[in-house]
Design a protein around this motif. Sequence first.
Motif, mmCIF file in Angstrom:
data_model
loop_
_atom_site.group_PDB
_atom_site.id
_atom_site.type_symbol
_atom_site.label_atom_id
_atom_site.label_comp_id
_atom_site.label_asym_id
_atom_site.label_seq_id
_atom_site.Cartn_x
_atom_site.Cartn_y
_atom_site.Cartn_z
ATOM 1 N N SER A 131 0.812 -1.220 0.000
ATOM 2 C CA SER A 131 0.000 0.000 0.000
ATOM 3 C C SER A 131 0.847 1.274 0.000
ATOM 4 C CB SER A 131 -0.982 -0.007 1.178
ATOM 5 O OG SER A 131 -0.376 -0.509 2.326
ATOM 6 N N THR A 132 2.085 1.225 0.583
ATOM 7 C CA THR A 132 2.882 2.445 0.625
ATOM 8 C C THR A 132 3.672 2.669 -0.667
ATOM 9 O OG1 THR A 132 4.662 1.266 1.752
ATOM 10 C CG2 THR A 132 3.133 2.487 3.143
ATOM 11 N N SER A 133 4.224 1.617 -1.250
ATOM 12 C CA SER A 133 4.952 1.757 -2.516
ATOM 13 C C SER A 133 4.413 0.746 -3.528
ATOM 14 C CB SER A 133 6.448 1.515 -2.335
ATOM 15 O OG SER A 133 6.927 2.097 -1.159
ATOM 16 N N PRO A 134 3.171 0.925 -3.954
ATOM 17 C CA PRO A 134 2.550 -0.102 -4.807
ATOM 18 C C PRO A 134 3.325 -0.342 -6.097
ATOM 19 C CG PRO A 134 1.216 1.912 -4.752
ATOM 20 C CD PRO A 134 2.264 2.062 -3.701
ATOM 21 N N GLU A 135 3.980 0.706 -6.623
ATOM 22 C CA GLU A 135 4.685 0.514 -7.897
ATOM 23 C C GLU A 135 5.814 -0.510 -7.775
ATOM 24 O OE1 GLU A 135 4.747 0.675 -11.138
ATOM 25 O OE2 GLU A 135 2.685 1.252 -10.682
ATOM 26 N N VAL A 136 6.528 -0.428 -6.648
ATOM 27 C CA VAL A 136 7.645 -1.352 -6.436
ATOM 28 C C VAL A 136 7.124 -2.792 -6.399
ATOM 29 C CG1 VAL A 136 9.456 -2.031 -4.821
ATOM 30 C CG2 VAL A 136 8.972 0.374 -5.200
ATOM 31 N N VAL A 137 6.042 -2.987 -5.643
ATOM 32 C CA VAL A 137 5.498 -4.344 -5.519
ATOM 33 C C VAL A 137 4.949 -4.826 -6.860
ATOM 34 C CG1 VAL A 137 3.800 -5.758 -4.320
ATOM 35 C CG2 VAL A 137 5.036 -3.997 -3.079
ATOM 36 N N LYS A 138 4.304 -3.913 -7.565
ATOM 37 C CA LYS A 138 3.748 -4.321 -8.865
ATOM 38 C C LYS A 138 4.836 -4.674 -9.869
ATOM 39 C CE LYS A 138 -0.785 -2.275 -8.574
ATOM 40 N NZ LYS A 138 -1.460 -0.972 -8.673
ATOM 41 N N THR A 139 5.954 -3.944 -9.821
ATOM 42 C CA THR A 139 7.066 -4.286 -10.709
ATOM 43 C C THR A 139 7.577 -5.687 -10.372
ATOM 44 O OG1 THR A 139 7.700 -1.975 -10.712
ATOM 45 C CG2 THR A 139 9.309 -3.514 -11.566
ATOM 46 N N ALA A 140 7.744 -5.938 -9.082
ATOM 47 C CA ALA A 140 8.228 -7.253 -8.665
ATOM 48 C C ALA A 140 7.286 -8.341 -9.178
ATOM 49 C CB ALA A 140 8.320 -7.320 -7.150
ATOM 50 N N ILE A 141 5.998 -8.085 -9.039
ATOM 51 C CA ILE A 141 5.018 -9.079 -9.470
ATOM 52 C C ILE A 141 5.107 -9.290 -10.979
ATOM 53 C CG2 ILE A 141 2.517 -9.375 -9.777
ATOM 54 C CD1 ILE A 141 2.172 -8.460 -6.875
ATOM 55 N N ARG A 142 5.296 -8.197 -11.731
ATOM 56 C CA ARG A 142 5.429 -8.341 -13.192
ATOM 57 C C ARG A 142 6.664 -9.147 -13.554
ATOM 58 N NH1 ARG A 142 3.398 -3.172 -13.685
ATOM 59 N NH2 ARG A 142 5.446 -2.219 -13.459
ATOM 60 N N TRP A 143 7.789 -8.900 -12.879
ATOM 61 C CA TRP A 143 9.025 -9.600 -13.196
ATOM 62 C C TRP A 143 8.885 -11.085 -12.878
ATOM 63 C CZ3 TRP A 143 14.143 -6.504 -12.256
ATOM 64 C CH2 TRP A 143 14.025 -5.247 -12.861
ATOM 65 N N LYS A 144 8.301 -11.339 -11.731
ATOM 66 C CA LYS A 144 8.129 -12.740 -11.348
ATOM 67 C C LYS A 144 7.184 -13.443 -12.317
ATOM 68 C CE LYS A 144 7.493 -13.950 -7.065
ATOM 69 N NZ LYS A 144 8.351 -15.124 -7.222
ATOM 70 N N LYS A 145 6.131 -12.744 -12.688
ATOM 71 C CA LYS A 145 5.156 -13.350 -13.587
ATOM 72 C C LYS A 145 5.804 -13.669 -14.929
ATOM 73 C CE LYS A 145 0.473 -13.365 -15.096
ATOM 74 N NZ LYS A 145 0.757 -13.732 -16.466
ATOM 75 N N LEU A 146 6.653 -12.758 -15.394
ATOM 76 C CA LEU A 146 7.347 -12.990 -16.656
ATOM 77 C C LEU A 146 8.179 -14.271 -16.562
ATOM 78 C CD1 LEU A 146 8.330 -12.096 -19.459
ATOM 79 C CD2 LEU A 146 10.026 -10.648 -18.331
ATOM 80 N N ALA A 147 8.954 -14.394 -15.491
ATOM 81 C CA ALA A 147 9.787 -15.584 -15.315
ATOM 82 C C ALA A 147 8.918 -16.845 -15.275
ATOM 83 C CB ALA A 147 10.620 -15.457 -14.043
ATOM 84 N N HIS A 148 7.780 -16.732 -14.599
ATOM 85 C CA HIS A 148 6.897 -17.893 -14.495
ATOM 86 C C HIS A 148 6.282 -18.245 -15.835
ATOM 87 C CE1 HIS A 148 6.576 -18.779 -10.106
ATOM 88 N NE2 HIS A 148 7.394 -17.759 -10.157
ATOM 89 N N ASP A 149 5.865 -17.232 -16.588
ATOM 90 C CA ASP A 149 5.285 -17.510 -17.906
ATOM 91 C C ASP A 149 6.291 -18.251 -18.779
ATOM 92 O OD1 ASP A 149 2.975 -16.314 -17.161
ATOM 93 O OD2 ASP A 149 3.281 -14.451 -18.292
ATOM 94 N N ILE A 150 7.554 -17.832 -18.700
ATOM 95 C CA ILE A 150 8.585 -18.466 -19.530
ATOM 96 C C ILE A 150 8.718 -19.942 -19.139
ATOM 97 C CG2 ILE A 150 11.063 -18.486 -20.057
ATOM 98 C CD1 ILE A 150 10.924 -15.359 -19.576
ATOM 99 N N CYS A 151 8.839 -20.201 -17.840
ATOM 100 C CA CYS A 151 9.018 -21.594 -17.403
ATOM 101 C C CYS A 151 7.756 -22.418 -17.635
ATOM 102 C CB CYS A 151 9.423 -21.645 -15.937
ATOM 103 S SG CYS A 151 11.063 -20.959 -15.658
ATOM 104 N N ASP A 152 6.592 -21.833 -17.333
ATOM 105 C CA ASP A 152 5.347 -22.575 -17.552
ATOM 106 C C ASP A 152 5.241 -23.018 -19.013
ATOM 107 O OD1 ASP A 152 4.702 -22.123 -14.944
ATOM 108 O OD2 ASP A 152 3.088 -20.676 -15.321
#
Lengths: 443, 248
Positions: A131-152
Amino acid sequence: MSGKDIRVDVHHIARVEGHGNIVVDVKRGELKEVKLEIVESPRFFEAMLVGRRYPEAVHITSRICGICSVSHANASIKAIEDALGIKPTWQTEVLRKILMAAEIMDSHALHCFFLAAPDFVGAPSVIPLASTSPEVVKTAIRWKKLAHDICDTIVGRHTQPISMVVDGFTNRVTEDQMRELRSKIKEVLENDVPKTLEFFSKLKIPAFERKTDNVCLTQPGEYAFYDGAIKSSKTGEYKHRDYKLKIAEQVVSHSTAKQAFGPVKPYMVGALSRFNNNFDQLMPKAKEVAEKLGLEAPSHNPYQITNAQIVETVHCMEFMMKLFDELLSRGIKDEREERPPIAGWTTKLPPINKSWGVGVVEAPRGLLVHEYKFNNDGMIESANCIIPTAQNLANIEADMRKLVPGILDRPKEEITLLLEMLVRAYDPCISCSTHMLKVDFIE
Amino acid sequence: MKKPKVGFFEFTCCEGCQLTVLSLGDKLLDLFESVDIVNFREASSYKGQDYEIAFIEGSISTSKDIERIKEIRARAKICVALGACAHLGGVNAIRNFQRQSDVRWRTYGDKAWLFDSILAQPIDAVIKVDHVIPECPIDKKEFLRATASILLGKKPFIPDYPVCVDCKMKANVCLFHKPNPIACMGPVTRAGCGAVCPSVGNACEGCRGLIPDPNLSAWEEVLKEHGLSIEDILKFYHMYNGLMGVRR
Ligand code: SF4
Ligand code: SF4
Ligand code: SF4
């Protein structure tokens, strides 16, 4: 404050698989003891492999660690291929390299954003950060999701990959899938990297240096994750089958993780060692990022590991794009008929040629070795797995021995925080780097 | 509305199931919004002791684990087994079928006696478990669905039919019929994963546990026809279902 007694017990982490504690004992201003204790349940993977059909090792050992299951799978596959005398096809190896890069990206993103970032902004965890730095968390989530999409896409699942097996893959990826993944990487690289840099370049890295031995894989032509010789910045290069010349193992009573260290001195594995030894081979944007973060090779400050991980994450994205381009320009083939992959439960197994095999890869946290011995029926007779965090334990203790005497005059909270941050910087597995620390000072 | 307090706890395991929760993507933010996570080692340094729902990952494998999980049970209203390690003992139980002195010696040599270790067990061997979210690792969609059910006070739906049903629906060629056959545990394993392994050409290894009343002898016959020995078949069971005899 010097001349006093201090005992720091940081109930922490240090996983090979799990938690650990930091113990520092100072009597009358003199450092008596520094220990990093591992107090995790023993896992016994090496014993579990005994008597199993050889390709089963891949899915069993990937369950050693949920964060680096692709690395374990690759180390296991390579050890078996080493014994079978198999050289996989070019396409198989490129796909494996993409998987390694994706896993390193995922693991580093987790460490840098979810674990290190809250520290830097003074939050107890990523949850309030949402809630305090949503952009940072959202970036992390995007990066992780990208890595997961590749492996999936490539192996059916990210944590605990399914279709990567000895001598190939049991599935086939299409060129359309590759193109889609490539464009997703491009998007993240262009949109997120500048913002991320802005955030991480503000971090205050504690000043501390200790020259150690940087150990990692190295190979001509590329920044090594998947293959290469073992390189020590102090003692030179070793072939993978000679890994024991560099890495000896011993059981220490305060750890259920076995400590590994070279016959001479402690050494460091992981992002900073790779960065120091193989800097020239980083992709161009990654080099730029290093410059912006003020990270220069060689760096002897272990607190810089987080920055080295950011640099590697950017490298991984660029490197994956390059590999996708190469795959697409050659065209993706279905190689399964010509080279039937050997899965864990393939009913008819080819015989094993050599009685033993070694597989070495760079897991996100550093050098990972699997060695298996086989009997004539292709059953595993004995196994040895050497995990990065186990190799770093002695080095972390050596850092603490140098660090502590220099900071004894500071307030207790600061000593504790610096020690805690040091262990965290080594990223000794996610679980290790998070939970609350119980600190006892005995004065 | 007051958010329910939730804790995540890990015992002996790879922590891949908790990591799967952290990899929910945007849904992770929804989870943060709908529950109050007071204990989650993978994500937070805060450790609260006042939770209503405990998600428990990993097997019981030391005597200390038994004490700790009993404390968790005493605090939580609802205990949920997360993943195969908690549900079935998972790969940790492979060593239960080996001589324990050998197991310890092979890993720790003459220091083996230093370490606390008992046979690996699923968590329901020690505490009452209210719900199970199976698989190794848990499936993201199933986790979200099951968690929603639990929050609504309902029992999550977990299918009772075999993986082969899902596999047929995906129109996969059966692995037993491929030119290089791969033995598959789909006929006796509980569905719900969408036959994820056979769909990418590799064996179902039984990680969701056996269906009720599986026809094991028919399945074993098929494996024997494919040249697997009794020992091989036992090893196949031991991947995830070694403790089934004890459980049934
Ligand atoms: S069930 Fe599988 S993924 Fe989950 S913790 Fe156990 S070994 Fe890891
Ligand atoms: S591949 Fe496995 S799950 Fe699919 S139909 Fe054949 S036996 Fe059943
Ligand atoms: S196919 Fe079998 S082994 Fe694979 S996830 Fe489903 S139940 Fe588990």
